[in-house]
Design a protein around this motif. Structure first.
Motif, mmCIF file in Angstrom:
data_model
loop_
_atom_site.group_PDB
_atom_site.id
_atom_site.type_symbol
_atom_site.label_atom_id
_atom_site.label_comp_id
_atom_site.label_asym_id
_atom_site.label_seq_id
_atom_site.Cartn_x
_atom_site.Cartn_y
_atom_site.Cartn_z
ATOM 1 N N GLY A 302 0.775 -1.289 0.092
ATOM 2 C CA GLY A 302 0.037 0.037 -0.071
ATOM 3 C C GLY A 302 0.965 1.110 -0.199
ATOM 4 N N CYS A 303 1.976 1.338 0.531
ATOM 5 C CA CYS A 303 2.901 2.300 0.574
ATOM 6 C C CYS A 303 3.943 2.151 -0.563
ATOM 7 C CB CYS A 303 3.379 2.491 2.000
ATOM 8 S SG CYS A 303 4.607 4.005 1.994
ATOM 9 N N LEU A 304 4.233 3.268 -1.244
ATOM 10 C CA LEU A 304 5.426 3.238 -2.149
ATOM 11 C C LEU A 304 6.630 3.328 -1.439
ATOM 12 C CD1 LEU A 304 3.976 6.288 -4.714
ATOM 13 C CD2 LEU A 304 4.196 3.612 -4.878
ATOM 14 N N GLN A 305 6.940 3.829 -0.308
ATOM 15 C CA GLN A 305 8.071 3.676 0.226
ATOM 16 C C GLN A 305 8.611 2.434 1.134
ATOM 17 O OE1 GLN A 305 10.129 7.363 1.574
ATOM 18 N NE2 GLN A 305 8.353 8.235 1.845
ATOM 19 N N ALA A 306 7.576 1.486 1.177
ATOM 20 C CA ALA A 306 7.616 0.336 2.125
ATOM 21 C C ALA A 306 8.735 -0.667 1.477
ATOM 22 C CB ALA A 306 6.504 -0.173 2.381
ATOM 23 N N LEU A 307 9.759 -1.155 2.537
ATOM 24 C CA LEU A 307 10.626 -1.907 2.115
ATOM 25 C C LEU A 307 9.930 -3.517 2.249
ATOM 26 C CD1 LEU A 307 13.736 -0.336 3.485
ATOM 27 C CD2 LEU A 307 13.017 -0.424 1.346
ATOM 28 N N SER A 308 8.885 -3.903 3.193
ATOM 29 C CA SER A 308 8.052 -5.036 3.467
ATOM 30 C C SER A 308 6.752 -4.567 3.774
ATOM 31 C CB SER A 308 8.863 -5.641 4.513
ATOM 32 O OG SER A 308 8.331 -6.750 4.952
ATOM 33 N N SER A 309 5.850 -5.803 3.742
ATOM 34 C CA SER A 309 4.733 -5.631 4.431
ATOM 35 C C SER A 309 4.944 -5.790 5.762
ATOM 36 C CB SER A 309 3.949 -6.948 3.821
ATOM 37 O OG SER A 309 4.615 -8.132 4.262
ATOM 38 N N HIS A 328 6.057 -1.701 17.810
ATOM 39 C CA HIS A 328 5.877 -0.914 16.572
ATOM 40 C C HIS A 328 6.746 -1.608 15.431
ATOM 41 C CE1 HIS A 328 7.225 2.857 14.341
ATOM 42 N NE2 HIS A 328 6.067 2.399 13.523
ATOM 43 N N ILE A 329 5.649 -1.953 14.324
ATOM 44 C CA ILE A 329 6.527 -2.774 13.017
ATOM 45 C C ILE A 329 6.243 -1.461 11.855
ATOM 46 C CG2 ILE A 329 6.374 -4.480 11.548
ATOM 47 C CD1 ILE A 329 5.336 -6.488 13.510
ATOM 48 N N SER A 330 7.507 -1.283 11.263
ATOM 49 C CA SER A 330 7.467 -0.157 10.308
ATOM 50 C C SER A 330 7.900 -0.615 9.099
ATOM 51 C CB SER A 330 8.180 0.968 10.861
ATOM 52 O OG SER A 330 8.327 2.361 10.100
ATOM 53 N N GLY A 331 7.380 -0.085 8.099
ATOM 54 C CA GLY A 331 7.739 -0.603 6.622
ATOM 55 C C GLY A 331 9.132 0.273 6.133
ATOM 56 N N CYS A 332 9.359 1.341 7.077
ATOM 57 C CA CYS A 332 10.646 1.768 6.762
ATOM 58 C C CYS A 332 10.990 2.844 7.853
ATOM 59 C CB CYS A 332 10.516 2.940 5.203
ATOM 60 S SG CYS A 332 9.703 4.315 5.635
ATOM 61 N N ALA A 333 12.143 3.619 7.542
ATOM 62 C CA ALA A 333 12.702 4.139 8.937
ATOM 63 C C ALA A 333 11.710 5.434 9.307
ATOM 64 C CB ALA A 333 13.999 4.592 8.640
ATOM 65 N N LEU A 344 9.538 -1.527 21.659
ATOM 66 C CA LEU A 344 10.014 -2.469 20.815
ATOM 67 C C LEU A 344 9.758 -1.871 19.298
ATOM 68 C CD1 LEU A 344 8.926 -5.740 22.480
ATOM 69 C CD2 LEU A 344 11.238 -4.862 21.963
ATOM 70 N N THR A 345 10.561 -1.729 18.501
ATOM 71 C CA THR A 345 10.341 -1.631 17.116
ATOM 72 C C THR A 345 11.133 -2.369 16.161
ATOM 73 O OG1 THR A 345 10.134 0.879 17.854
ATOM 74 C CG2 THR A 345 10.399 0.339 15.354
ATOM 75 N N LEU A 346 10.207 -2.930 15.108
ATOM 76 C CA LEU A 346 10.910 -3.723 14.204
ATOM 77 C C LEU A 346 10.865 -2.789 12.704
ATOM 78 C CD1 LEU A 346 9.357 -7.120 14.620
ATOM 79 C CD2 LEU A 346 11.936 -6.646 14.979
ATOM 80 N N THR A 347 11.896 -2.501 12.186
ATOM 81 C CA THR A 347 11.957 -1.422 11.111
ATOM 82 C C THR A 347 12.418 -2.521 9.964
ATOM 83 O OG1 THR A 347 12.642 0.195 12.548
ATOM 84 C CG2 THR A 347 13.004 0.567 9.944
ATOM 85 N N ALA A 348 11.570 -2.197 8.804
ATOM 86 C CA ALA A 348 11.949 -3.134 7.633
ATOM 87 C C ALA A 348 13.269 -2.780 7.141
ATOM 88 C CB ALA A 348 10.893 -3.149 6.706
#
Ligand code: SF4
Length: 387
Positions: A302-309, A328-333, A344-348
């Motif tokens: 859904g997001c153009l900047q995302a590196l992962s679902s 927090h799970i983030s598709g990018c920084a 806790l954060t997981l950044t793709a």
């Protein structure tokens, strides 16, 4: 940084009249007047989402309703439909200025409702006031403030018997009344501009306050209050959380059968006067649901900047998040779903590959890198490493 590519910073938020392109079509953000949809408006927005978009609706962190997947060639017709529903501003500048968030537990004609109504009208009329795109106001005058953890630049709050005006980031405040709150809030916005708070049209109040301190007239001490929204009954109705702040359009239409809808900044809706709500797709009605402990941005595709679902992993890991903490799970920084720090954060950093950050933002230095989604699912105790 955590090794991932730098995300692009746009410096503005989408509106309805100024939408933003995303991976699934245009994002059209509707700033419902006073954060409320009547039954007819809720049904109408749901119908327009189904007709012109992908039938998915988000609630933003500033309590706006975001229509996703809008076809570019349908934007004009969508705006005409939204205008007929009475949820569109006269022009893009007025839409950007009327950035007023009110505490959703207001009652008709109380301080919050009255001041937010007058402030919205004053901002719409203030055509000479050119504030940065993200600059916003919070009106939070219930018995205790509930919006102090929600982003805003100028705040009107209650402190005991009095009302106060606060520049975000300041630890002192100015005492105001119901009558003076709106002119004082606008004067503070103008002070922000004259003090150089928005060089090149960008800037936030807390950054200006950090540089030069609060205005001289803001001398009274402030009080801090924490608030955590949970699904369930509240005095004005029932609060329903949305999984990742998103719901199908059909859910909004069905909720409107139970009452008028107030939008909140907590990825939740308040259905006015409802004693209870039925289970509907996208809703979280149980205050102990583990999904309340995870936040995840749109992610890919859904997001153009995302590196992962992001959201499938968030669903799978939710029950493994230690009680009382947040993942927090983030598709990018960029960290759109949680701009502040999280335990806790997981950044793709690549497709199905993440960095683990403890007590930081999505862009902070990671504790571990190159964790695959598969490894996290197989051994969710990886989340507890270093704790
Ligand atoms: S944080 Fe998520 S939604 Fe925001 S830009 Fe990155 S991938 Fe997109």
């Amino acid at each position: 940084m955590n090794g991932a590519p730098e995300p692009k910073v746009y410096g503005w938020c989408p509106g309805a009249l100024r939408p933003m392109m995303s991976g699934d079509g245009l994002v059209v953000r509707v700033r419902a007047p006073l954060g409320k949809l009547s039954v007819a408006q809720a049904r109408g927005v749901a119908r327009l989402s189904q007709e012109f978009g992908n039938s998915l609706l988000d609630i933003s962190a500033r309590a706006n309703l975001q229509m996703r997947g809008i076809r570019e060639d349908a934007h004009e017709d969508l705006i005409a439909g939204l205008r007929d529903l009475g949820v569109i501003d006269p022009d893009t500048q007025a839409e950007a200025r009327r950035n007023v968030l009110l505490a959703p537990f207001w009652a008709e004609e109380d301080d919050t409702h009255t001041i937010a109504t007058e402030l919205s009208a004053a901002l719409t009329a203030a055509t000479d006031l050119s504030l940065p795109g993200k600059f916003g106001f919070a009106v939070d005058c219930g018995a205790a403030p509930v919006l102090q953890d929600t982003a805003a630049d100028i705040r009107v709050e209650r402190a005991g018997e009095t009302l106060i005006l606060r520049a975000d980031g300041a630890e002192t405040v100015k005492l105001v009344t119901r009558e003076s709150a709106v002119p004082e809030a606008l004067a503070l916005a103008r002070w922000f501009l004259t003090q150089g708070g928005a060089p090149e049209g960008r800037g936030r109040m807390h950054r200006l306050i950090a540089r030069r301190g609060p205005p001289p007239a803001h001398a009274a001490p402030m009080a801090k209050a924490g608030f955590c929204a949970k699904p369930g009954a509240v005095p004005a109705g029932t609060l329903a959380a949305l999984e990742f702040g998103q719901m199908p359009a059909a859910t909004l239409a069905q909720l409107a059968e139970h009452g008028e809808i107030r939008l909140t900044p907590w990825r939740a809706l308040l259905v006015e006067g409802a004693a209870s709500l039925p289970p509907l797709p996208g809703l979280i009605l149980d205050a102990t649901d583990p999904r309340l402990q995870v936040v995840a941005c749109t992610g890919a595709p859904g997001c153009l900047q995302a590196l992962s679902s992001t959201r499938d992993l968030a669903r799978d890991l939710a029950r493994h998040v230690p009680a009382g903490t947040k993942l927090h799970i983030s598709g990018c920084a960029k960290g759109c779903a949680c701009p502040g720090t999280a335990p806790l954060t997981l950044t793709a950093t690549g497709e199905n590959e993440f960095s683990l950050i403890r007590n930081g933002t999505a862009a902070d230095q990671p504790l571990k890198t190159r964790l695959s989604a598969r490894a996290l699912r197989a051994a969710p105790e990886l989340l507890k490493e270093g704790s």
